[in-house]
Design a protein around this motif. Structure first.
Motif, short mmCIF file in Angstrom:
data_model
loop_
_atom_site.label_atom_id
_atom_site.label_comp_id
_atom_site.label_asym_id
_atom_site.label_seq_id
_atom_site.Cartn_x
_atom_site.Cartn_y
_atom_site.Cartn_z
N GLU A 15 0.76 -1.12 0.10
CA GLU A 15 -0.03 0.03 0.00
C GLU A 15 0.82 1.20 -0.02
N MET A 16 1.99 1.28 0.72
CA MET A 16 2.74 2.37 0.74
C MET A 16 3.60 2.55 -0.61
N HIS A 17 3.86 1.34 -1.06
CA HIS A 17 4.53 1.72 -2.69
C HIS A 17 3.58 2.20 -3.65
N VAL A 41 2.88 6.19 -2.52
CA VAL A 41 3.84 7.00 -2.78
C VAL A 41 4.50 6.91 -4.06
N LEU A 55 -1.27 8.37 3.28
CA LEU A 55 -0.27 7.56 3.94
C LEU A 55 -0.67 7.67 5.66
N LEU A 92 -1.44 4.03 7.65
CA LEU A 92 -0.83 3.90 9.06
C LEU A 92 -1.89 4.00 9.99
#
Length: 423
Positions: free
Chosen positions: A221-223, A226, A269, A273
């Motif tokens: 998900e972060m990839h 971002v 983000l 998180l």
């Protein structure tokens, strides 16, 4: 050294005894039985005949040997019984007989050795009854009372024999069965403890795998978030650097768009998180196929020549399925920003009876030569493939015949939200 509560303390063994107190008990019983055999035999014979000193010594030695056989009762349970049967016609030791039969019945497994137990017990009963009958019939030199009739003497002999033989055998069988039951329950408890330890280890392994999968999911998900947002920001920064002097107004618009894209990246983000600190009822809504137009508009605002084509009847899919399809399109646009700057890009969304298909196709790069070249870790497509296959779909990516590149995913119709489910 201290030991844990559940740890077994090893027991020191002495010959065939597991504990020293067992040895002391058997030795004490042997001494008492030897004394009883010698004293009772001398008293019995003295009332009926003259016993010399040598004869008394011989009887004492024989009684000591007979009673001493109880020392072997835990190692060889049949030895005291056999000794009792041998000496009983001339020497009746009540303690020796009772303890020997009790040990025989309690230590020999039933029914695997029932014939031996029954045979020896029956023989001991017969001899005890015979010895008691002879003792009553012969009497002493001057009996204190008149002896009972013959039938009374026989009945009394049988009753005494039952008490001396049947009672210890039945008691020994009960104690032996209870001991074996306790041992089987202990073995079962130990087995359950081992099984619980194994289950605990398996649970720990499953928890470790679950944590690893969750970390992998969050990393994906972060990839996705971002990589796409930062790609747009880098593209805008490159354009801003080139036009800041020539067209300040357009540069201001690009800077404003960069700020908006950065804020969106930060918000996404925070949502990702925040899942780590929220329960299921407070988790944010995932990205869906309804957000594709906005995603395409953001890429178009960054200077990409991109079009969105939607075909088929709109159908709602599960949240995980729609988020996966959204991420596939996002990854395709990110790759186009990185490696195909200035090329024509097409986003295709097709609803069909067998599911939903999304594709991102870019033509051969031939536009702006100064397009930013972003580094790529190569994990985006791998992550997309894993997510799509995990849902039962198909994923493909590769170059086109005209030099372009295609990313395509198909999710099955079973992931659709049926009207029956909604009702």
């Amino acid at each position: 050294m201290s030991k844990s509560p559940g740890e077994r303390v090893p027991v020191r063994s002495f010959w065939w005894w597991k504990r020293p107190r067992s040895a002391f008990l058997d030795i004490g019983l042997a001494l008492l039985a030897a004394l009883e055999c010698a004293v009772s035999t001398i008293a019995f014979l003295s009332s009926r005949m003259h016993v010399s000193t040598a004869g008394a010594i011989a009887i004492a030695v024989l009684g000591t040997a007979a009673g001493g056989s109880l020392v072997l009762r835990r190692r060889w349970p049949a030895v005291p019984v056999l000794v009792t049967l041998l000496v009983m016609p001339g020497m009746l030791g009540v303690l020796l007989l009772v303890v020997a039969l009790y040990t025989l019945a309690s230590t020999w497994e039933w029914p695997s050795r029932r014939r031996r137990v029954v045979a020896l017990s029956t023989l001991a009963f017969a001899e005890a009854a015979a010895v008691m009958a002879v003792s009553l019939m012969t009497g002493g030199d001057s009996p204190p009372v008149e002896p009972p009739p013959l039938w009374g003497q026989i009945l009394l002999s049988l009753m005494v024999a039952v008490g001396l033989t049947v009672a210890p055998v039945v008691t020994g069988l009960y104690v032996g069965a209870r001991r074996r039951l306790i041992e089987s329950l202990q073995d079962r408890a130990h087995g359950l403890e081992t099984e619980l330890d194994l289950l605990a280890e398996q649970a720990q392994e499953r928890a470790r795998r679950a944590r690893l999968e969750e970390r992998t999911r969050i990393a994906r998900e972060m990839h996705d978030v971002v990589a796409h947002r930062v790609s747009l920001m880098v593209v805008h920064s490159g354009a801003l650097e080139r036009i800041v002097v020539k067209d300040p107004e357009k540069a201001a618009q690009s800077a404003k768009l960069m700020g908006e894209v950065g804020r969106q990246a930060l918000n996404e983000l925070r949502e990702i998180l925040g899942v780590l600190r929220m329960d299921d009822a407070r988790q944010p809504e995932p990205d869906s196929l309804a957000g594709l137009p906005r995603l395409v508009d953001q890429s178009r605002a960054a200077g990409m020549a991109v079009t969105l084509t939607v075909s088929g009847s709109r159908q709602e899919f599960t949240g995980e399925a729609e988020q996966t399809a959204y991420r596939v399109v996002q990854e395709g646009l990110t790759n186009a920003h990185k490696h195909a700057g200035g090329a024509q890009v097409s986003v295709l969304l097709s609803y069909a009876p067998n599911g939903v298909r999304v594709a991102v196709v870019n033509a051969c790069p031939g536009g702006e030569k100064g397009a930013a070249q972003l580094p790529s870790g190569g994990n985006g497509l791998v992550g997309m493939r894993e997510r799509v296959i995990a849902l039962g779909g198909t994923f493909s990516s590769g170059p086109e015949a005209d030099g372009g590149f295609r990313i395509e995913a198909v999710l099955p119709s079973r992931l659709a939200v049926r009207a029956e489910r909604l009702r």
